[in-house]
Design a protein around this motif. Structure first.
Motif, mmCIF file in Angstrom:
data_model
loop_
_atom_site.group_PDB
_atom_site.id
_atom_site.type_symbol
_atom_site.label_atom_id
_atom_site.label_comp_id
_atom_site.label_asym_id
_atom_site.label_seq_id
_atom_site.Cartn_x
_atom_site.Cartn_y
_atom_site.Cartn_z
ATOM 1 N N ILE A 9 45.887 35.872 42.245
ATOM 2 C CA ILE A 9 45.007 36.724 41.451
ATOM 3 C C ILE A 9 43.763 35.910 41.119
ATOM 4 O O ILE A 9 43.862 34.813 40.577
ATOM 5 C CB ILE A 9 45.681 37.198 40.156
ATOM 6 C CG1 ILE A 9 46.974 37.961 40.468
ATOM 7 C CG2 ILE A 9 44.737 38.069 39.336
ATOM 8 C CD1 ILE A 9 47.824 38.257 39.237
ATOM 9 N N VAL A 10 42.598 36.448 41.433
ATOM 10 C CA VAL A 10 41.345 35.770 41.118
ATOM 11 C C VAL A 10 40.697 36.484 39.940
ATOM 12 O O VAL A 10 40.253 37.625 40.066
ATOM 13 C CB VAL A 10 40.388 35.758 42.328
ATOM 14 C CG1 VAL A 10 39.111 34.982 41.975
ATOM 15 C CG2 VAL A 10 41.067 35.138 43.538
ATOM 16 N N GLY A 11 40.685 35.827 38.801
ATOM 17 C CA GLY A 11 40.077 36.404 37.606
ATOM 18 C C GLY A 11 41.102 36.761 36.547
ATOM 19 O O GLY A 11 42.073 37.474 36.813
ATOM 20 N N ALA A 12 40.881 36.238 35.325
ATOM 21 C CA ALA A 12 41.813 36.473 34.217
ATOM 22 C C ALA A 12 41.200 37.424 33.204
ATOM 23 O O ALA A 12 41.177 37.164 32.011
ATOM 24 C CB ALA A 12 42.190 35.151 33.557
ATOM 25 N N GLY A 13 40.677 38.548 33.705
ATOM 26 C CA GLY A 13 40.124 39.564 32.819
ATOM 27 C C GLY A 13 41.207 40.502 32.321
ATOM 28 O O GLY A 13 42.329 40.088 32.010
ATOM 29 N N GLN A 14 40.905 41.796 32.284
ATOM 30 C CA GLN A 14 41.855 42.741 31.699
ATOM 31 C C GLN A 14 42.969 43.153 32.650
ATOM 32 O O GLN A 14 44.042 43.558 32.208
ATOM 33 C CB GLN A 14 41.110 43.988 31.203
ATOM 34 C CG GLN A 14 40.237 43.720 30.005
ATOM 35 C CD GLN A 14 41.015 43.113 28.857
ATOM 36 O OE1 GLN A 14 41.942 43.716 28.335
ATOM 37 N NE2 GLN A 14 40.663 41.894 28.454
ATOM 38 N N ALA A 15 42.759 43.053 33.957
ATOM 39 C CA ALA A 15 43.788 43.454 34.914
ATOM 40 C C ALA A 15 44.634 42.280 35.378
ATOM 41 O O ALA A 15 45.828 42.429 35.647
ATOM 42 C CB ALA A 15 43.146 44.147 36.118
ATOM 43 N N GLY A 16 44.031 41.092 35.504
ATOM 44 C CA GLY A 16 44.722 39.956 36.094
ATOM 45 C C GLY A 16 45.948 39.472 35.352
ATOM 46 O O GLY A 16 47.051 39.388 35.939
#
Length: 460
Positions: A9-16
């Motif tokens: 997973i690339v990115g630790a925003g709201q979906a990751g």
């Protein structure tokens, strides 16, 4: 040496992070790569800090109105460093909580660094290479810098800068009359700044119906915010007092001088430095990653979620992207983007809650349309709170008796809209909602009355 995972997973925003939680709970090994701040835009520079600032601005506004409620106070002042510190603590607490959650997640490897594709299923982070049969991109977006004369020659702010600001500008010039710009304009006016909104279009929040746009403008102007629409030739130059902003409008001064300038003219996806071309992943003309109804890209085994796919620019749509992907991959479900009914809000005061089509959009479909509109002065709760600006409007299909869309511009509108959103999501007729018995006194109690007033739109 190549590191192998079941998923990347690339990115630790709201979906990751929640996707990482579901995948690891299913027994998969997951690498979550984040190059900056865990939590993404919402936690760090978007929803959480801005709505914390909105709350402080509302408190200042209400204190100044205290006498309207029979309350006597002294002079109201704003301690902006304290306001900024409060917002910063909300952000830090949320980010720290997310980091702690991820740190305790069995099966997850959290990697700090800049991810880049080197092939369809290979990602490099610094000197390391990772591969997985499933790759999920949740890289978010950032503020756009408009191609306007002189913009590169003067200091300017974006939403990231604004949430960290610990002073009140003497004169804040906001470039852009849409959601982000209007929220900052009102909050800083309430903090004590002179504020001017400069919008290239004929009206503010042009996607909304004209009556909504006009009402929001009136609310802002009532608070002393200057609004300049039709500014079709915006340029910037250095000035001894800050920044000179040239505006070509039909009336008013041609040049404004602001101590600070906020650029709020839209956002762009963080896709230009991911090496998407090396992976063969398609993007559109705006840089958004092209996805199908299941959020899959054109490359097998690669999905794109959140702001970077151009299919929703909200925290709740990003989270729903995660829900769709997880349901399909792990639960044997068949969820699609096209099933999603999107609601959203503009967090001025009063807020605007919106769902579905505008009246203008509904009329363009050619179907027979019903419309009803009632002012917030008809809502007892609004009268009791002394907050009667705005109105409710519902648009429905005369043939199917389904609600097509609604706008609630008024106190509690961001919450009351969910009664309508839920009925639309459940595919119920307007008659079912008509016979609901809402609690008194609430904002929502007027909704059945608004439905009773639905009438055909007169043909032009």
């Amino acid at each position: 040496m190549m590191q192998r995972f079941d998923a990347i997973i690339v990115g630790a925003g709201q979906a990751g992070p929640p996707l990482a939680g579901r995948l690891t709970a299913a027994g998969m090994t997951v690498a979550l790569i984040e190059r900056k701040l865990v939590g993404g835009t919402c936690v760090n520079t978007g929803c959480m800090p801005t709505k914390t600032l909105v709350a402080s601005a509302y408190a200042a506004h209400l204190a100044r109105r205290a006498q309207d409620f029979g309350i006597v106070t002294g002079a109201v002042s704003v301690d902006m460093p304290a306001v900024a510190a409060r917002a910063g603590k909300v952000v830090l607490d949320a980010r720290t909580g997310n980091e702690r959650w991820l740190g305790d997640m069995a099966g997850l490897t959290l990697i700090r660094g800049h991810a880049r594709f080197t092939g369809p299923n290979v990602i490099a982070v610094d000197d390391a290479e990772l591969t997985a049969p499933r790759i999920f991109l949740n890289v978010g977006g950032r503020a756009s810098v408009p191609d306007m004369p002189g913009v590169g020659d003067v200091p300017h702010l974006d939403n990231t800068d604004m949430v960290a600001l610990d002073l009140v500008p003497e004169h804040l010039v906001v470039i852009g009359g849409s959601y982000v710009g209007l929220e900052f304009a009102q909050m800083y006016r309430r903090f004590g700044a002179d504020v001017t909104i400069v919008e290239r279009g004929r009206r503010l929040i042009a996607h909304e119906d004209a009556d909504v746009s006009d009402a929001v403008r009136a609310i802002l102007e009532d608070e002393g915010i200057a609004v300049r629409t039709g500014a079709n030739c915006i340029a910037f130059a250095a000035h001894d007092s800050g920044v000179a902003v040239t505006v070509d409008c039909h009336a008013g001064e041609l040049v404004l001088v602001g101590s600070h300038v906020l650029l709020a003219v839209g956002r762009r996806p963080n896709t230009d430095d991911l090496g998407l071309d090396l992976a063969g992943i398609a993007t559109d003309g705006k840089g958004d990653i092209v996805v199908d109804d299941l959020l899959q890209t054109n490359v097998p085994g690669v999905w794109a979620l959140g702001d970077c796919n151009g299919r929703g620019a909200f925290t709740h749509t990003a989270y729903n992207d995660f829900e769709i992907v997880a349901a399909n991959l792990l639960d044997g479900d068949d969820r699609t983007l096209s099933e999603r009914l999107v609601g959203y809000a503009l967090y001025t005061d009063p807020p605007l809650g919106r769902v579905g089509m505008t009246q203008s959009e509904a009329e363009k479909t050619g179907r027979p349309v019903l419309v009803s509109k009632r002012p917030m002065t008809r809502v007892g709760r609004a009268v009791e709170k002394g907050e009667t600006k705005g109105f409710m409007k519902i648009v429905a299909d005369a043939g199917t008796r389904r609600i097509l869309g609604a706008a609630i511009l008024g106190t509690g509108g961001d919450e009351a809209i969910h009664g309508i959103l839920d009925m639309m999501n459940a595919d119920q007729t307007l008659d079912a909602l008509r016979w609901a018995v809402p609690i008194h006194p609430t904002v929502s109690e007027l909704i059945p009355t608004v439905l009773l007033g639905l009438e055909p739109v007169a043909k032009a």
